[in-house]
Motif scaffolding. Sequence first.
Motif, PDB file in Angstrom:
ATOM      1  N   VAL A   1       5.980 -43.787  38.739  1.00 32.86           N
ATOM      2  CA  VAL A   1       7.197 -43.770  37.909  1.00 32.86           C
ATOM      3  C   VAL A   1       8.064 -42.544  38.205  1.00 32.86           C
ATOM      4  O   VAL A   1       9.278 -42.692  38.429  1.00 32.86           O
ATOM      5  CB  VAL A   1       6.866 -43.922  36.404  1.00 32.86           C
ATOM      6  CG1 VAL A   1       8.105 -43.722  35.549  1.00 32.86           C
ATOM      7  CG2 VAL A   1       6.251 -45.296  36.140  1.00 32.86           C
ATOM      8  N   PRO A   2       7.513 -41.323  38.244  1.00 36.55           N
ATOM      9  CA  PRO A   2       8.387 -40.182  38.595  1.00 36.55           C
ATOM     10  C   PRO A   2       9.007 -40.312  39.990  1.00 36.55           C
ATOM     11  O   PRO A   2      10.167 -39.940  40.186  1.00 36.55           O
ATOM     12  CB  PRO A   2       7.447 -38.968  38.528  1.00 36.55           C
ATOM     13  CG  PRO A   2       6.375 -39.392  37.588  1.00 36.55           C
ATOM     14  CD  PRO A   2       6.180 -40.860  37.836  1.00 36.55           C
ATOM     15  N   LEU A   3       8.261 -40.857  40.940  1.00 36.86           N
ATOM     16  CA  LEU A   3       8.811 -41.047  42.289  1.00 36.86           C
ATOM     17  C   LEU A   3       9.977 -42.027  42.268  1.00 36.86           C
ATOM     18  O   LEU A   3      11.019 -41.777  42.880  1.00 36.86           O
ATOM     19  CB  LEU A   3       7.727 -41.548  43.251  1.00 36.86           C
ATOM     20  CG  LEU A   3       6.626 -40.562  43.607  1.00 36.86           C
ATOM     21  CD1 LEU A   3       5.542 -41.244  44.428  1.00 36.86           C
ATOM     22  CD2 LEU A   3       7.186 -39.372  44.361  1.00 36.86           C
ATOM     23  N   VAL A   4       9.824 -43.123  41.553  1.00 35.86           N
ATOM     24  CA  VAL A   4      10.890 -44.131  41.474  1.00 35.86           C
ATOM     25  C   VAL A   4      12.112 -43.560  40.744  1.00 35.86           C
ATOM     26  O   VAL A   4      13.247 -43.733  41.203  1.00 35.86           O
ATOM     27  CB  VAL A   4      10.374 -45.422  40.783  1.00 35.86           C
ATOM     28  CG1 VAL A   4      11.516 -46.364  40.447  1.00 35.86           C
ATOM     29  CG2 VAL A   4       9.346 -46.110  41.660  1.00 35.86           C
TER      30      VAL A   4
ATOM     31  N   PRO B   1      18.970 -39.437  44.703  1.00 35.82           N
ATOM     32  CA  PRO B   1      18.574 -39.807  46.068  1.00 35.82           C
ATOM     33  C   PRO B   1      18.701 -38.668  47.078  1.00 35.82           C
ATOM     34  O   PRO B   1      17.894 -38.571  48.006  1.00 35.82           O
ATOM     35  CB  PRO B   1      19.499 -40.976  46.417  1.00 35.82           C
ATOM     36  CG  PRO B   1      20.568 -40.994  45.386  1.00 35.82           C
ATOM     37  CD  PRO B   1      20.055 -40.254  44.187  1.00 35.82           C
ATOM     38  N   ALA B   2      19.673 -37.788  46.902  1.00 39.12           N
ATOM     39  CA  ALA B   2      19.851 -36.680  47.847  1.00 39.12           C
ATOM     40  C   ALA B   2      18.779 -35.605  47.684  1.00 39.12           C
ATOM     41  O   ALA B   2      18.479 -34.880  48.636  1.00 39.12           O
ATOM     42  CB  ALA B   2      21.234 -36.069  47.675  1.00 39.12           C
ATOM     43  N   HIS B   3      18.202 -35.490  46.491  1.00 39.49           N
ATOM     44  CA  HIS B   3      17.213 -34.450  46.206  1.00 39.49           C
ATOM     45  C   HIS B   3      15.924 -35.052  45.641  1.00 39.49           C
ATOM     46  O   HIS B   3      15.215 -34.393  44.878  1.00 39.49           O
ATOM     47  CB  HIS B   3      17.779 -33.452  45.184  1.00 39.49           C
ATOM     48  CG  HIS B   3      19.076 -32.850  45.598  1.00 39.49           C
ATOM     49  ND1 HIS B   3      19.173 -31.876  46.553  1.00 39.49           N
ATOM     50  CD2 HIS B   3      20.340 -33.108  45.194  1.00 39.49           C
ATOM     51  CE1 HIS B   3      20.444 -31.547  46.719  1.00 39.49           C
ATOM     52  NE2 HIS B   3      21.171 -32.285  45.911  1.00 39.49           N
ATOM     53  N   TRP B   4      15.625 -36.291  46.001  1.00 39.72           N
ATOM     54  CA  TRP B   4      14.545 -37.011  45.335  1.00 39.72           C
ATOM     55  C   TRP B   4      13.183 -36.341  45.519  1.00 39.72           C
ATOM     56  O   TRP B   4      12.379 -36.363  44.598  1.00 39.72           O
ATOM     57  CB  TRP B   4      14.507 -38.479  45.774  1.00 39.72           C
ATOM     58  CG  TRP B   4      13.938 -38.721  47.139  1.00 39.72           C
ATOM     59  CD1 TRP B   4      14.615 -38.757  48.307  1.00 39.72           C
ATOM     60  CD2 TRP B   4      12.566 -38.974  47.445  1.00 39.72           C
ATOM     61  NE1 TRP B   4      13.756 -39.011  49.346  1.00 39.72           N
ATOM     62  CE2 TRP B   4      12.484 -39.144  48.835  1.00 39.72           C
ATOM     63  CE3 TRP B   4      11.408 -39.059  46.692  1.00 39.72           C
ATOM     64  CZ2 TRP B   4      11.288 -39.409  49.494  1.00 39.72           C
ATOM     65  CZ3 TRP B   4      10.212 -39.322  47.341  1.00 39.72           C
ATOM     66  CH2 TRP B   4      10.154 -39.492  48.720  1.00 39.72           C
ATOM     67  N   LYS B   5      12.938 -35.727  46.659  1.00 35.56           N
ATOM     68  CA  LYS B   5      11.617 -35.098  46.872  1.00 35.56           C
ATOM     69  C   LYS B   5      11.414 -33.930  45.915  1.00 35.56           C
ATOM     70  O   LYS B   5      10.352 -33.792  45.308  1.00 35.56           O
ATOM     71  CB  LYS B   5      11.462 -34.641  48.319  1.00 35.56           C
ATOM     72  CG  LYS B   5      11.318 -35.783  49.293  1.00 35.56           C
ATOM     73  CD  LYS B   5      11.186 -35.271  50.708  1.00 35.56           C
ATOM     74  CE  LYS B   5      11.163 -36.431  51.680  1.00 35.56           C
ATOM     75  NZ  LYS B   5      11.146 -35.969  53.077  1.00 35.56           N
TER      76      LYS B   5
ATOM     77  N   ALA C   1      11.138 -35.254  42.347  1.00 39.42           N
ATOM     78  CA  ALA C   1       9.828 -35.881  42.152  1.00 39.42           C
ATOM     79  C   ALA C   1       8.738 -34.826  41.975  1.00 39.42           C
ATOM     80  O   ALA C   1       7.854 -34.973  41.122  1.00 39.42           O
ATOM     81  CB  ALA C   1       9.497 -36.800  43.322  1.00 39.42           C
ATOM     82  N   LEU C   2       8.789 -33.771  42.757  1.00 40.23           N
ATOM     83  CA  LEU C   2       7.779 -32.709  42.626  1.00 40.23           C
ATOM     84  C   LEU C   2       7.833 -32.057  41.255  1.00 40.23           C
ATOM     85  O   LEU C   2       6.794 -31.791  40.643  1.00 40.23           O
ATOM     86  CB  LEU C   2       7.950 -31.662  43.727  1.00 40.23           C
ATOM     87  CG  LEU C   2       7.460 -32.071  45.105  1.00 40.23           C
ATOM     88  CD1 LEU C   2       7.811 -31.000  46.136  1.00 40.23           C
ATOM     89  CD2 LEU C   2       5.964 -32.331  45.093  1.00 40.23           C
ATOM     90  N   TRP C   3       9.038 -31.808  40.749  1.00 43.44           N
ATOM     91  CA  TRP C   3       9.170 -31.219  39.415  1.00 43.44           C
ATOM     92  C   TRP C   3       8.651 -32.178  38.348  1.00 43.44           C
ATOM     93  O   TRP C   3       7.982 -31.772  37.400  1.00 43.44           O
ATOM     94  CB  TRP C   3      10.616 -30.834  39.122  1.00 43.44           C
ATOM     95  CG  TRP C   3      10.954 -29.468  39.636  1.00 43.44           C
ATOM     96  CD1 TRP C   3      11.735 -29.161  40.703  1.00 43.44           C
ATOM     97  CD2 TRP C   3      10.479 -28.231  39.115  1.00 43.44           C
ATOM     98  NE1 TRP C   3      11.771 -27.810  40.875  1.00 43.44           N
ATOM     99  CE2 TRP C   3      11.012 -27.205  39.909  1.00 43.44           C
ATOM    100  CE3 TRP C   3       9.655 -27.882  38.054  1.00 43.44           C
ATOM    101  CZ2 TRP C   3      10.759 -25.870  39.675  1.00 43.44           C
ATOM    102  CZ3 TRP C   3       9.392 -26.540  37.816  1.00 43.44           C
ATOM    103  CH2 TRP C   3       9.951 -25.551  38.623  1.00 43.44           C
ATOM    104  N   MET C   4       8.960 -33.453  38.521  1.00 45.84           N
ATOM    105  CA  MET C   4       8.490 -34.428  37.534  1.00 45.84           C
ATOM    106  C   MET C   4       6.974 -34.592  37.600  1.00 45.84           C
ATOM    107  O   MET C   4       6.319 -34.731  36.570  1.00 45.84           O
ATOM    108  CB  MET C   4       9.195 -35.766  37.738  1.00 45.84           C
ATOM    109  CG  MET C   4      10.628 -35.740  37.267  1.00 45.84           C
ATOM    110  SD  MET C   4      11.363 -37.366  37.320  1.00 45.84           S
ATOM    111  CE  MET C   4      12.667 -37.085  38.469  1.00 45.84           C
ATOM    112  N   LEU C   5       6.419 -34.565  38.792  1.00 44.63           N
ATOM    113  CA  LEU C   5       4.960 -34.653  38.939  1.00 44.63           C
ATOM    114  C   LEU C   5       4.277 -33.398  38.398  1.00 44.63           C
ATOM    115  O   LEU C   5       3.153 -33.468  37.895  1.00 44.63           O
ATOM    116  CB  LEU C   5       4.582 -34.886  40.401  1.00 44.63           C
ATOM    117  CG  LEU C   5       4.933 -36.275  40.943  1.00 44.63           C
ATOM    118  CD1 LEU C   5       4.748 -36.317  42.453  1.00 44.63           C
ATOM    119  CD2 LEU C   5       4.101 -37.351  40.265  1.00 44.63           C
ATOM    120  N   ALA C   6       4.964 -32.265  38.452  1.00 44.08           N
ATOM    121  CA  ALA C   6       4.408 -31.020  37.909  1.00 44.08           C
ATOM    122  C   ALA C   6       4.195 -31.118  36.403  1.00 44.08           C
ATOM    123  O   ALA C   6       3.380 -30.389  35.833  1.00 44.08           O
ATOM    124  CB  ALA C   6       5.324 -29.845  38.236  1.00 44.08           C
ATOM    125  N   ALA C   7       4.893 -32.041  35.777  1.00 44.69           N
ATOM    126  CA  ALA C   7       4.747 -32.239  34.334  1.00 44.69           C
ATOM    127  C   ALA C   7       3.346 -32.713  33.969  1.00 44.69           C
ATOM    128  O   ALA C   7       2.941 -32.645  32.807  1.00 44.69           O
ATOM    129  CB  ALA C   7       5.790 -33.240  33.835  1.00 44.69           C
TER     130      ALA C   7
END
Length: 106
Positions: free
Chosen positions: A18-21, A28-32, A35-41
């Motif tokens: 879900v965070p990746l999507v 889209p320009a900064h998705w990586k 995503a890393l910040w959201m996964l850090a949650a």
Amino acid sequence: MLEFEFRPVFHLVLHVIVPLVVARLFWPAHWKRAALWMLAAWAIDLDHLLADPIYAPGRCSIGFHPLHTWPAIAVYAGLAVPKKTRWFGIGLLIHIVLDGIDCLLM
């Protein structure tokens, strides 16, 4: 014989997908980076270490663990507003929503 439970595995997979999507769709320009910040949650699950047992498949996290309480959730909503903390705040809210859905499926 070892029993396979689909719900907990699916729940963990959603915490990644879900965070990746969301990152890919909205930034889209900064998705990586998003995503890393959201996964850090996922760090809010450290509060599970305070519970005994640490993992209980039938326990709802919302309202039980300190970082999964309503006051904490209000802070996460606040973190989603400023641009500097937005990705992390959104990641925290995604995490809580997924945990809430998991609670409903129990």
